[in-house]
Design an enzyme around this catalytic site. Structure first.
Site, PDB file in Angstrom:
ATOM      1  N   CYS A  79       0.834  -1.207   0.000  1.00 26.80           N
ATOM      2  CA  CYS A  79       0.000   0.000   0.000  1.00 26.80           C
ATOM      3  C   CYS A  79       0.869   1.257   0.000  1.00 26.80           C
ATOM      4  O   CYS A  79       1.959   1.277   0.578  1.00 26.80           O
ATOM      5  CB  CYS A  79      -0.899  -0.023   1.236  1.00 26.80           C
ATOM      6  SG  CYS A  79      -1.785   1.503   1.533  1.00 26.80           S
ATOM      7  N   CYS A  82       1.400   4.062   3.978  1.00 25.63           N
ATOM      8  CA  CYS A  82       2.461   4.144   4.992  1.00 25.63           C
ATOM      9  C   CYS A  82       3.749   3.540   4.439  1.00 25.63           C
ATOM     10  O   CYS A  82       3.735   2.435   3.905  1.00 25.63           O
ATOM     11  CB  CYS A  82       2.072   3.373   6.243  1.00 25.63           C
ATOM     12  SG  CYS A  82       0.607   3.948   7.089  1.00 25.63           S
ATOM     13  N   CYS A 170      -7.349  -0.151   7.477  1.00 27.85           N
ATOM     14  CA  CYS A 170      -6.493   1.036   7.394  1.00 27.85           C
ATOM     15  C   CYS A 170      -6.353   1.640   8.780  1.00 27.85           C
ATOM     16  O   CYS A 170      -7.346   2.033   9.394  1.00 27.85           O
ATOM     17  CB  CYS A 170      -7.073   2.063   6.425  1.00 27.85           C
ATOM     18  SG  CYS A 170      -6.029   3.537   6.257  1.00 27.85           S
ATOM     19  N   GLN A 294      -6.473  20.773   7.510  1.00 26.12           N
ATOM     20  CA  GLN A 294      -5.359  19.926   7.938  1.00 26.12           C
ATOM     21  C   GLN A 294      -5.866  18.546   8.331  1.00 26.12           C
ATOM     22  O   GLN A 294      -6.829  18.417   9.085  1.00 26.12           O
ATOM     23  CB  GLN A 294      -4.617  20.574   9.108  1.00 26.12           C
ATOM     24  CG  GLN A 294      -3.827  21.806   8.734  1.00 26.12           C
ATOM     25  CD  GLN A 294      -2.554  21.495   7.961  1.00 26.12           C
ATOM     26  OE1 GLN A 294      -2.179  20.332   7.795  1.00 26.12           O
ATOM     27  NE2 GLN A 294      -1.874  22.528   7.486  1.00 26.12           N
ATOM     28  N   TYR A 323      -2.715  31.251   0.649  1.00 22.62           N
ATOM     29  CA  TYR A 323      -3.139  29.849   0.578  1.00 22.62           C
ATOM     30  C   TYR A 323      -3.912  29.515   1.861  1.00 22.62           C
ATOM     31  O   TYR A 323      -3.604  28.575   2.582  1.00 22.62           O
ATOM     32  CB  TYR A 323      -1.960  28.880   0.421  1.00 22.62           C
ATOM     33  CG  TYR A 323      -1.003  29.197  -0.697  1.00 22.62           C
ATOM     34  CD1 TYR A 323      -1.225  28.703  -1.982  1.00 22.62           C
ATOM     35  CD2 TYR A 323       0.137  29.957  -0.474  1.00 22.62           C
ATOM     36  CE1 TYR A 323      -0.329  28.974  -3.014  1.00 22.62           C
ATOM     37  CE2 TYR A 323       1.032  30.237  -1.496  1.00 22.62           C
ATOM     38  CZ  TYR A 323       0.794  29.754  -2.762  1.00 22.62           C
ATOM     39  OH  TYR A 323       1.681  30.015  -3.774  1.00 22.62           O
ATOM     40  N   GLU A 344      -7.171  32.710  -1.294  1.00 19.65           N
ATOM     41  CA  GLU A 344      -7.281  31.293  -1.614  1.00 19.65           C
ATOM     42  C   GLU A 344      -7.865  31.122  -3.007  1.00 19.65           C
ATOM     43  O   GLU A 344      -8.716  31.902  -3.444  1.00 19.65           O
ATOM     44  CB  GLU A 344      -8.171  30.610  -0.562  1.00 19.65           C
ATOM     45  CG  GLU A 344      -8.593  29.192  -0.872  1.00 19.65           C
ATOM     46  CD  GLU A 344      -7.428  28.230  -1.024  1.00 19.65           C
ATOM     47  OE1 GLU A 344      -7.458  27.436  -1.986  1.00 19.65           O
ATOM     48  OE2 GLU A 344      -6.490  28.287  -0.198  1.00 19.65           O
ATOM     49  N   ASP A 394       1.157  29.123   3.401  1.00 16.87           N
ATOM     50  CA  ASP A 394       0.987  27.689   3.628  1.00 16.87           C
ATOM     51  C   ASP A 394       0.707  27.041   2.264  1.00 16.87           C
ATOM     52  O   ASP A 394      -0.392  26.575   1.981  1.00 16.87           O
ATOM     53  CB  ASP A 394      -0.176  27.446   4.596  1.00 16.87           C
ATOM     54  CG  ASP A 394      -0.308  25.979   4.993  1.00 16.87           C
ATOM     55  OD1 ASP A 394       0.540  25.166   4.571  1.00 16.87           O
ATOM     56  OD2 ASP A 394      -1.272  25.649   5.710  1.00 16.87           O
ATOM     57  N   CYS A 421       4.705  21.909   3.592  1.00 13.66           N
ATOM     58  CA  CYS A 421       4.470  20.462   3.587  1.00 13.66           C
ATOM     59  C   CYS A 421       5.503  19.740   2.728  1.00 13.66           C
ATOM     60  O   CYS A 421       5.376  18.536   2.486  1.00 13.66           O
ATOM     61  CB  CYS A 421       3.060  20.150   3.099  1.00 13.66           C
ATOM     62  SG  CYS A 421       2.716  20.712   1.417  1.00 13.66           S
TER      63      CYS A 421
END
Length: 465
Positions: A79, A82, A170, A294, A323, A344, A394, A421
């Site tokens: 998968c 992870c 999951c 988030q 953003y 945005e 962001d 991120c």
């Protein structure tokens, strides 16, 4: 030593690169190895060779890593959800901190910058408030003895947009969301839903997107299809609601896009409510199907607290939040700022942000719909805004648009808070913002929003030199 495609080597993994691949050097050649941990000894096969690096995959684990643990999920290793579940969480934090440090030093050129240890997530399982699953006509089968199937619903195999692994368990989402996922799989099979096929662009069912309010327990089911076929959708939603009365929102987003996207061009509500709510700090937010929020609610509170700390507001500042999504950071900062202006691109998110401000009686936050690459030149309202004292960004993984960086430097705010991120594009943008000593970095704080994955958020504080 000459390395060729298809060659097999016995190596010991040295470190983890950003993105989750193991790194080993043979002479001066860097080799990036899939599904590898630092300290593992393994036999690998080279699958791609370039002038200064190579990609490889493991054939056999000869010796496990000292800090390797048993992964909890039965789908681990295949998968794409992870990558690091077989690495102890404490070591995940060490690795992610090192990745941020390495990129800021190597790509950004900031050799002396201190990078603080990554902040751990309060929960390392069942922490995600949103998961997106894909329908497929060609499910990826991990056991060659399993019978062939022409239907599946699950997550993409790493690096393969056209391969979906059927998911039954999951540990990233809430258990009830996994139950909804499995119910949907069985219903779709029994009712002969035709999955959208990315290669020939046929079929109807595209995605199942599940959202969960961490503090409200509200649940949204968003079925993404090519058309709003009520004859298929209504019986499904009726059965789903009967099985799971906890569900508060059921919507159908439709898109004719040929790309593998879950954002709809049109939305149809099948419940009275079309949004769910969640809380960050003292504020409750309205969240639409296509709005950004988030995905780790409890850790987002720590992320925003760090952003607030770096903004150093005393009450008389004009703040830009670029953003801004549904206004989560904007409204958080508005509690201590004179005025906050959020910008945005997504219209649903801007509408949510305005509704969130109104529901809390916050009058010192305004939101503008526009594309940040040119909004300050094309939108009359944006052009007339007072210059910011503090500017928060962001951005998505691609980082800041070059035109926006020029605008930020023209605004010349006293402080910049960069919430990232992607540490790679963060390092690139910091180098541009701090060129010619225009800004000085005062703090670099990684925040682990996504345990067991290769992703890491970072909050950087900057002050005008």
């Amino acid at each position: 030593m000459s390395i060729k495609r298809g060659q097999e080597l016995e190596v010991e993994i040295e470190s983890l690169a950003y993105g989750g691949k193991g790194v080993v050097h043979v002479d001066t050649l860097a080799i990036f190895v899939e599904r590898a941990l630092p300290g593992q000894k393994m036999r690998i096969r080279i699958k791609k060779k370039r002038n200064n690096y190579a990609d490889a995959y493991p054939i056999e684990i000869l010796q496990p890593a000292p800090n390797q643990i048993e992964a909890k999920c039965p789908h681990f290793g295949v998968c794409g959800g992870c990558l690091l579940q077989n690495l102890s969480y404490e070591d995940q934090l060490v690795v992610k901190t090192q990745q941020v440090r390495d990129l800021i030093q190597r790509v950004g050129g900031f050799k002396e910058i201190e990078v603080k240890p990554a902040l751990p997530s309060p929960e390392i399982f069942h922490y995600r408030n949103k998961m997106e699953f894909s329908f497929t006509t060609r499910p990826w089968m991990t056991n060659p003895d399993d019978p062939a199937d022409d239907f599946g619903l699950g997550l993409h195999v790493p690096g393969r947009f056209d391969r979906v692994l059927p998911i039954e368990t999951c540990y990233l989402q809430k258990p009830i969301c996994t139950d909804i996922l499995n119910f949907t799989t069985e219903w779709a099979k029994a009712n002969y839903w035709q999955s959208f096929e990315t290669q020939n662009h046929t079929g109807w069912a595209r995605h199942l997107v599940l959202r969960y309010g961490e503090y409200t327990d509200e649940i949204m089911v968003n079925l993404v299809t090519t058309t709003n076929d009520r004859a298929l959708i209504e019986p499904f939603f009726d059965a789903l609601k009967e099985k799971f009365p906890q569900i508060t929102v059921m919507v159908n987003n439709t898109t004719r896009s040929m790309a593998e996207v879950s954002v709809g061009e049109a939305e149809y509500a099948y419940t009275e409510a079309s949004v769910i709510h969640d809380r960050l700090g003292d504020l409750t937010y309205e969240i639409a199907a296509n709005a950004f929020f988030q995905t780790n609610t409890r850790q987002a509170e720590r992320l925003y607290a760090e952003a607030m700390a770096q903004a150093k507001l005393i009450g008389n500042e004009v703040v830009y939040d670029l953003y801004c999504g549904t206004g989560t950071i904007s409204l958080y900062l508005a509690q201590k700022a004179k005025m906050v202006y959020g910008v945005e691109l997504v219209e649903d998110a801007v509408n949510n942000a305005r509704a969130n401000a109104a529901s809390h009686g916050i009058k010192n936050a305004e939101f503008i719909l526009g594309d940040l690459k040119d909004v300050f030149h094309t939108d009359e309202n944006a052009r007339q805004l007072p210059n910011p004292d503090v500017l928060v960004v962001d951005p998505p993984r691609a980082g800041l648009h070059p035109k926006l960086i020029d605008d930020i430097l023209t605004f010349s705010p006293q402080r910049i808070v960069y919430v990232s991120c992607n540490p790679s594009t963060l390092a690139r943008d910091l180098k541009l913002l701090c060129a010619d000593d225009r800004y000085e970095i005062t703090s670099v704080q990684p925040v682990d929003m996504f345990p067991h994955t290769a992703h890491i958020e970072t909050v950087v504080g900057m002050v005008r030199s």
